[in-house]
Motif scaffolding. Sequence first.
Motif, short mmCIF file in Angstrom:
data_model
loop_
_atom_site.label_atom_id
_atom_site.label_comp_id
_atom_site.label_asym_id
_atom_site.label_seq_id
_atom_site.Cartn_x
_atom_site.Cartn_y
_atom_site.Cartn_z
N PHE A 73 59.62 -69.38 109.42
CA PHE A 73 58.42 -69.23 108.24
C PHE A 73 59.25 -70.21 106.79
O PHE A 73 58.87 -70.31 106.35
CB PHE A 73 58.67 -67.83 107.49
N ALA A 74 60.49 -70.24 107.18
CA ALA A 74 61.46 -71.19 106.53
C ALA A 74 61.54 -72.10 106.43
O ALA A 74 61.33 -72.77 105.51
CB ALA A 74 63.29 -69.85 107.44
N ARG A 75 60.74 -72.58 107.94
CA ARG A 75 60.62 -74.10 107.72
C ARG A 75 59.25 -74.22 107.30
O ARG A 75 59.02 -75.40 106.93
CB ARG A 75 60.86 -74.34 109.53
N GLU A 76 57.87 -73.91 108.00
CA GLU A 76 56.72 -73.54 107.09
C GLU A 76 56.95 -73.72 105.92
O GLU A 76 55.70 -74.81 105.29
CB GLU A 76 56.16 -72.86 108.30
N ILE B 49 54.77 -76.52 103.53
CA ILE B 49 53.87 -76.76 102.80
C ILE B 49 54.58 -77.00 100.91
O ILE B 49 53.49 -77.77 100.55
CB ILE B 49 54.23 -75.34 102.29
N LYS B 50 55.81 -76.92 101.05
CA LYS B 50 55.65 -77.49 99.75
C LYS B 50 55.92 -79.06 99.96
O LYS B 50 55.37 -79.79 98.32
CB LYS B 50 57.65 -76.99 99.19
N GLU B 51 56.42 -79.61 100.33
CA GLU B 51 56.27 -80.62 100.83
C GLU B 51 54.96 -81.45 100.40
O GLU B 51 54.55 -83.02 99.77
CB GLU B 51 57.44 -81.75 102.11
N LEU C 93 53.79 -83.95 98.08
CA LEU C 93 52.60 -85.45 98.27
C LEU C 93 51.39 -85.51 98.22
O LEU C 93 50.55 -86.39 97.88
CB LEU C 93 52.69 -85.37 99.64
N ARG C 94 50.60 -84.30 98.31
CA ARG C 94 48.77 -84.14 97.73
C ARG C 94 48.61 -83.91 96.75
O ARG C 94 47.94 -84.40 96.03
CB ARG C 94 48.32 -83.46 98.93
N MET D 267 54.26 -74.18 92.64
CA MET D 267 55.22 -74.69 93.28
C MET D 267 56.03 -73.24 93.40
O MET D 267 57.11 -72.85 93.86
CB MET D 267 55.66 -75.76 93.01
N ALA D 268 56.41 -72.74 91.74
CA ALA D 268 56.94 -72.01 91.48
C ALA D 268 56.81 -70.23 92.23
O ALA D 268 57.51 -69.64 92.98
CB ALA D 268 56.93 -70.62 90.36
N ASP D 269 55.71 -70.32 93.04
CA ASP D 269 55.52 -68.80 93.80
C ASP D 269 54.91 -69.11 94.86
O ASP D 269 55.85 -68.11 95.52
CB ASP D 269 53.81 -68.95 93.38
N LEU D 270 55.32 -71.15 95.65
CA LEU D 270 55.79 -70.78 96.83
C LEU D 270 57.92 -70.49 96.81
O LEU D 270 57.48 -69.90 98.12
CB LEU D 270 55.42 -72.37 96.75
N GLU D 271 58.32 -70.94 95.80
CA GLU D 271 59.68 -70.59 96.02
C GLU D 271 59.44 -69.49 96.31
O GLU D 271 61.17 -68.86 96.38
CB GLU D 271 60.18 -71.75 94.23
#
Length: 451
Positions: A144-147, A151-153, A157-158, A189-193
């Motif tokens: 999860f830490a890697r994935e 997803i943030k990247e 990009l998208r 992004m704030a929720d992904l963080e």
Amino acid sequence: MKMTARRTAGLLFALLCLPLVLLAAEPQATHEFSLDNGLKVIVREDHRAPVVVSQVWYKVGSSYETPGQTGLSHVLEHMMFKGSAKLGPGEASRILRELGAEENAFTSDDYTAYYQVLARDRLAVALEMEADRMASLRLPPEEFAREIEVIKEERRLRVDDKPNSLAYERFKAIAYPASGYGIPTIGWMADLERLSVEDLRRWYENWYAPNNATLVVVGDVTAEEVKALAERWFGAIPRRALPPAKLPLELAEPGERRLTLHLRTQLPSLLMGFNVPGLATAKEAREAHALRLIAALLDGGYSARLPTRLERGEELVSGASASYDAFKRGDSLFILSATPNVQTGKTLEQVEAGLWAQLEELQQTPPSREELERVRAQVIAGLVYERDSISQQASTIGQLETVGLSWRLMDEELAAIEAVTPADIQQAARRYFKRERLTVAHILPEESRHE
């Protein structure tokens, strides 16, 4: 075999001259049944090649999410490839690759789906793997830490670094004031963080149950074969209580909303969206089919109204489009977009007025029968060509079922489109193209902020 442009055009002309009923291929043999645990299974036979498409659709997507907890469905889709009781991270994908299979997954606001395309004699492998991760997904913290960083990247990009995508995301956020459709599928992004593995575990346990899923299999199989395999691999997975899932309904007339964005773009552009129903929420299905044909009248190829009148005729725009998605769980948007013709000095205000003029003409004067028949033939021909693919057949079935409609609409919609009249077009235009339903976004280059 190479085909000349003249021959291609001749074939298309002949096709469009056929009675529409002849364009519709005979429906394939389709079978529907449910396991005792609530898993719905739909099998559509297509024996043209020894190939099969297997898809599992879950009734969950970003419209099920809430403020502060966005992106869950999409992140969980990524984590579904990170290991289960039988297989470690990435092992299922490796096995499928070695079998020559194609696999992937996708998330939208209404659903999350996983699919494989493979030889018919390998179907059992795909179903075993799907059942395993439905029943026993592992969520390793290190994976999860890697994935989540991936997803943030992906979001950067998208969306964040793409002005058109960023503008559309902001536009949707105000175009859907009352429903979850304003939530971006990838998440804020704030929720992904601040998303955690525990959040994902709860989301998985809430929604990834057999009684919230549909298995769709299309290809060189029989219903009996698929039923035996489904019982073998999915039958022992227990059903679970599901959270309530209310339809994403919108305010009918929320009032006109306007947004101005200054982004890193070279050219200004315009988005206009009207709050309209989808097939699942329309009082009459004919209204939704009329909106589909209006989109084609305006933007159905070279001879449609927007390119003919606004682009080549008035030279008002350098490009314009119209779109409408009828196949949603809740309400929808009818969207117009355009870029002013800056070479002729046109402005966003002039473009907006030009688009309104096209809508008002539809409200005042129904299209001729000849124009409507031409557009209708193009729409139906497109659907028939699309459905020649077993993957597209499966996706259409899965989407219809997952948004609360029936796969049977797939075999009925050609007749429904054929039944729409010019008067229906005019009535839909009058009912839905109102400023009380309108959201407008003006997207401008950053440097114009200081002019």
